[in-house]
Design an enzyme around this catalytic site. Structure first.
Site, PDB file in Angstrom:
ATOM      1  N   SER A   8       0.847  -1.193   0.000  1.00  0.00           N
ATOM      2  CA  SER A   8       0.000   0.000   0.000  1.00  0.00           C
ATOM      3  C   SER A   8       0.882   1.243   0.000  1.00  0.00           C
ATOM      4  O   SER A   8       1.675   1.456   0.919  1.00  0.00           O
ATOM      5  CB  SER A   8      -0.888   0.027   1.247  1.00  0.00           C
ATOM      6  OG  SER A   8      -1.330   1.354   1.495  1.00  0.00           O
ATOM      7  N   HIS A  33      -1.117  -1.673  -4.004  1.00  0.00           N
ATOM      8  CA  HIS A  33      -2.451  -1.406  -3.455  1.00  0.00           C
ATOM      9  C   HIS A  33      -2.673   0.101  -3.364  1.00  0.00           C
ATOM     10  O   HIS A  33      -1.864   0.819  -2.781  1.00  0.00           O
ATOM     11  CB  HIS A  33      -2.519  -2.043  -2.062  1.00  0.00           C
ATOM     12  CG  HIS A  33      -3.823  -1.917  -1.349  1.00  0.00           C
ATOM     13  ND1 HIS A  33      -4.888  -2.781  -1.562  1.00  0.00           N
ATOM     14  CD2 HIS A  33      -4.239  -1.055  -0.385  1.00  0.00           C
ATOM     15  CE1 HIS A  33      -5.886  -2.454  -0.761  1.00  0.00           C
ATOM     16  NE2 HIS A  33      -5.527  -1.402  -0.038  1.00  0.00           N
ATOM     17  N   ASP A  35      -5.069   3.057  -2.039  1.00  0.00           N
ATOM     18  CA  ASP A  35      -6.132   3.377  -1.080  1.00  0.00           C
ATOM     19  C   ASP A  35      -6.814   4.667  -1.484  1.00  0.00           C
ATOM     20  O   ASP A  35      -6.244   5.749  -1.354  1.00  0.00           O
ATOM     21  CB  ASP A  35      -5.529   3.497   0.325  1.00  0.00           C
ATOM     22  CG  ASP A  35      -5.192   2.133   0.888  1.00  0.00           C
ATOM     23  OD1 ASP A  35      -6.105   1.287   0.928  1.00  0.00           O
ATOM     24  OD2 ASP A  35      -4.035   1.912   1.270  1.00  0.00           O
ATOM     25  N   MET A  37      -9.646   7.401  -0.959  1.00  0.00           N
ATOM     26  CA  MET A  37     -10.494   7.922   0.120  1.00  0.00           C
ATOM     27  C   MET A  37     -11.106   9.257  -0.289  1.00  0.00           C
ATOM     28  O   MET A  37     -10.424  10.088  -0.897  1.00  0.00           O
ATOM     29  CB  MET A  37      -9.659   8.123   1.381  1.00  0.00           C
ATOM     30  CG  MET A  37      -8.893   6.883   1.800  1.00  0.00           C
ATOM     31  SD  MET A  37      -7.938   7.204   3.289  1.00  0.00           S
ATOM     32  CE  MET A  37      -7.124   5.612   3.489  1.00  0.00           C
ATOM     33  N   HIS A  66      -8.566   0.067  -3.800  1.00  0.00           N
ATOM     34  CA  HIS A  66      -9.463  -0.164  -2.664  1.00  0.00           C
ATOM     35  C   HIS A  66     -10.278   1.113  -2.487  1.00  0.00           C
ATOM     36  O   HIS A  66      -9.772   2.106  -1.972  1.00  0.00           O
ATOM     37  CB  HIS A  66      -8.580  -0.499  -1.436  1.00  0.00           C
ATOM     38  CG  HIS A  66      -9.314  -0.563  -0.140  1.00  0.00           C
ATOM     39  ND1 HIS A  66      -8.668  -0.559   1.078  1.00  0.00           N
ATOM     40  CD2 HIS A  66     -10.634  -0.652   0.146  1.00  0.00           C
ATOM     41  CE1 HIS A  66      -9.551  -0.633   2.052  1.00  0.00           C
ATOM     42  NE2 HIS A  66     -10.747  -0.672   1.517  1.00  0.00           N
ATOM     43  N   MET A  68     -12.550   3.478  -0.862  1.00  0.00           N
ATOM     44  CA  MET A  68     -13.199   3.845   0.407  1.00  0.00           C
ATOM     45  C   MET A  68     -13.954   5.134   0.137  1.00  0.00           C
ATOM     46  O   MET A  68     -13.620   6.206   0.648  1.00  0.00           O
ATOM     47  CB  MET A  68     -12.130   4.025   1.502  1.00  0.00           C
ATOM     48  CG  MET A  68     -11.531   2.695   1.940  1.00  0.00           C
ATOM     49  SD  MET A  68      -9.953   2.908   2.796  1.00  0.00           S
ATOM     50  CE  MET A  68      -8.833   2.874   1.407  1.00  0.00           C
ATOM     51  N   MET A 137     -10.977  -5.930   6.445  1.00  0.00           N
ATOM     52  CA  MET A 137     -10.237  -4.834   7.079  1.00  0.00           C
ATOM     53  C   MET A 137      -9.879  -5.224   8.513  1.00  0.00           C
ATOM     54  O   MET A 137     -10.736  -5.676   9.270  1.00  0.00           O
ATOM     55  CB  MET A 137     -11.084  -3.552   7.116  1.00  0.00           C
ATOM     56  CG  MET A 137     -11.333  -2.896   5.766  1.00  0.00           C
ATOM     57  SD  MET A 137      -9.846  -2.544   4.817  1.00  0.00           S
ATOM     58  CE  MET A 137      -8.957  -1.430   5.911  1.00  0.00           C
ATOM     59  N   ASP A 175      -6.078  -6.274   5.475  1.00  0.00           N
ATOM     60  CA  ASP A 175      -5.546  -4.921   5.265  1.00  0.00           C
ATOM     61  C   ASP A 175      -5.655  -4.111   6.550  1.00  0.00           C
ATOM     62  O   ASP A 175      -6.749  -3.915   7.073  1.00  0.00           O
ATOM     63  CB  ASP A 175      -6.368  -4.252   4.138  1.00  0.00           C
ATOM     64  CG  ASP A 175      -5.884  -2.860   3.790  1.00  0.00           C
ATOM     65  OD1 ASP A 175      -4.877  -2.400   4.339  1.00  0.00           O
ATOM     66  OD2 ASP A 175      -6.548  -2.230   2.932  1.00  0.00           O
ATOM     67  N   GLY A 177      -2.532  -2.628   9.645  1.00  0.00           N
ATOM     68  CA  GLY A 177      -1.718  -3.008  10.797  1.00  0.00           C
ATOM     69  C   GLY A 177      -0.955  -4.310  10.618  1.00  0.00           C
ATOM     70  O   GLY A 177      -0.587  -4.952  11.610  1.00  0.00           O
ATOM     71  N   GLY A 197       1.416  -1.409   4.382  1.00  0.00           N
ATOM     72  CA  GLY A 197       1.808  -0.043   4.066  1.00  0.00           C
ATOM     73  C   GLY A 197       2.993   0.403   4.896  1.00  0.00           C
ATOM     74  O   GLY A 197       4.153   0.333   4.467  1.00  0.00           O
TER      75      GLY A 197
HETATM   76  C1  DX5 Z   1      -6.542   1.814   5.618  1.00  0.00           C
HETATM   77  C2  DX5 Z   1      -6.010   1.325   4.291  1.00  0.00           C
HETATM   78  C3  DX5 Z   1      -4.827   0.398   4.378  1.00  0.00           C
HETATM   79  C4  DX5 Z   1      -3.681   0.926   5.177  1.00  0.00           C
HETATM   80  C5  DX5 Z   1      -2.484   0.019   5.157  1.00  0.00           C
HETATM   81  O1  DX5 Z   1      -7.657   2.597   5.406  1.00  0.00           O
HETATM   82  O2  DX5 Z   1      -7.008   0.626   3.597  1.00  0.00           O
HETATM   83  O3  DX5 Z   1      -4.439  -0.049   3.093  1.00  0.00           O
HETATM   84  O4  DX5 Z   1      -3.319   2.201   4.798  1.00  0.00           O
HETATM   85  O5  DX5 Z   1      -1.490   0.659   5.878  1.00  0.00           O
HETATM   86  P1  DX5 Z   1      -0.833   0.033   7.189  1.00  0.00           P
HETATM   87  O6  DX5 Z   1      -0.120  -1.199   6.741  1.00  0.00           O
HETATM   88  O7  DX5 Z   1       0.050   1.125   7.624  1.00  0.00           O
HETATM   89  O8  DX5 Z   1      -1.934  -0.263   8.177  1.00  0.00           O
HETATM   90 ZN    ZN Z   2      -6.446  -0.561   1.701  1.00  0.00          ZN
END
Ligand code: DX5
Ligand code: ZN
Length: 219
Positions: A8, A33, A35, A37, A66, A68, A137, A175, A177, A197
């Site tokens: 990510s 990946h 993200d 938003m 992804h 969101m 998630m 996905d 942490g 990420g």
């Molecule tokens: C959260 C995202 C993830 C996240 C991954 O909203 O979908 O992809 O940023 O990042 P880490 O690995 O830092 O949790």
């Molecule tokens: Zn994601």
């Protein structure tokens, strides 16, 4: 299925994006990946189709978007045109999920469905025959670098069983942490695609070493 490291770029250094992606690719990540938003479905704004297009110019690796975002169906053509290979939408974001999943497929992309930590596995039972990937998630979406919610692991096990009943290959992605401590837990629960990420792009050891350490846990 082969286990996938899906990097990510949300927390990558965007002033050096090409270099960061090149390093991750050299370390043999499997997918990129993205993200996406909108400041509405989640309390943060990140990137859009233009960044997806730029990433497509940097690498030929598979990329998943992804989403969101609210009204995800409206943005599927833009991400398909940008060259992403798979588009994932949240089951919570869409009152007409079958139409949206079909639209993704009609635009030539693989189809992913996403569940927030608080959403039960039963929410996706009726779409299992339409999808190529389930994303569970393990943080509430919106930000990188959050703490892994271990309570989602029984749901990963449950979905692994659901996938087993479909006689098709469906990725089970997790996905949020994921790092050297939580990756083994996710593997044990049955996930086979790992979105990572901060543990790659904010790792003090550097991107290359970070990916190698994570990969060694996947053997
Ligand atoms: C959260 C995202 C993830 C996240 C991954 O909203 O979908 O992809 O940023 O990042 P880490 O690995 O830092 O949790
Ligand atoms: Zn994601």
């Amino acid at each position: 299925m082969k286990k996938i490291i899906n990097a990510s770029i949300l927390n990558a250094d965007f002033s050096n994006l090409k270099e960061q992606i090149d390093q991750a690719v050299a370390a043999e990540i499997d997918w990129i990946h993205l993200d996406i938003m909108d400041g509405h479905f989640v309390p943060n704004i990140s990137m859009g189709p233009t960044i997806a297009q730029i990433c497509r110019q940097i690498t030929t690796l598979p990329m998943d978007a992804h989403l969101m975002i609210s009204n995800p169906n409206d943005f599927i053509p833009a991400f398909a045109d940008a060259g992403v290979n798979l588009i994932s939408v949240h089951v919570e974001a869409d009152a007409h999920i079958h139409r949206t999943l079909r639209n993704i497929k009609d635009h030539g992309c693989k189809v992913g469905i996403v569940l927030n930590p608080g959403t039960p596995a039963s929410a996706i039972e009726s779409v299992m025959d339409m999808i190529d990937l389930v994303l569970v998630m393990s943080v509430d979406p919106g930000f990188g670098g959050q703490k892994f919610i271990a309570n989602v692991l029984p749901k990963v096990e449950q979905i692994r069983k659901l996938i087993h009943t479909q006689k098709r290959d469906i990725y089970l992605q997790i996905d949020g942490g994921i790092d050297v401590d939580t990756l083994p837990l996710a593997i044990k629960a049955g996930a086979d695609s790992f979105v990572i990420g901060s543990a790659i792009f904010r790792n003090k050891k550097g991107i290359f070493e970070a990916v190698h350490q994570l990969k060694s846990l996947m053997q």
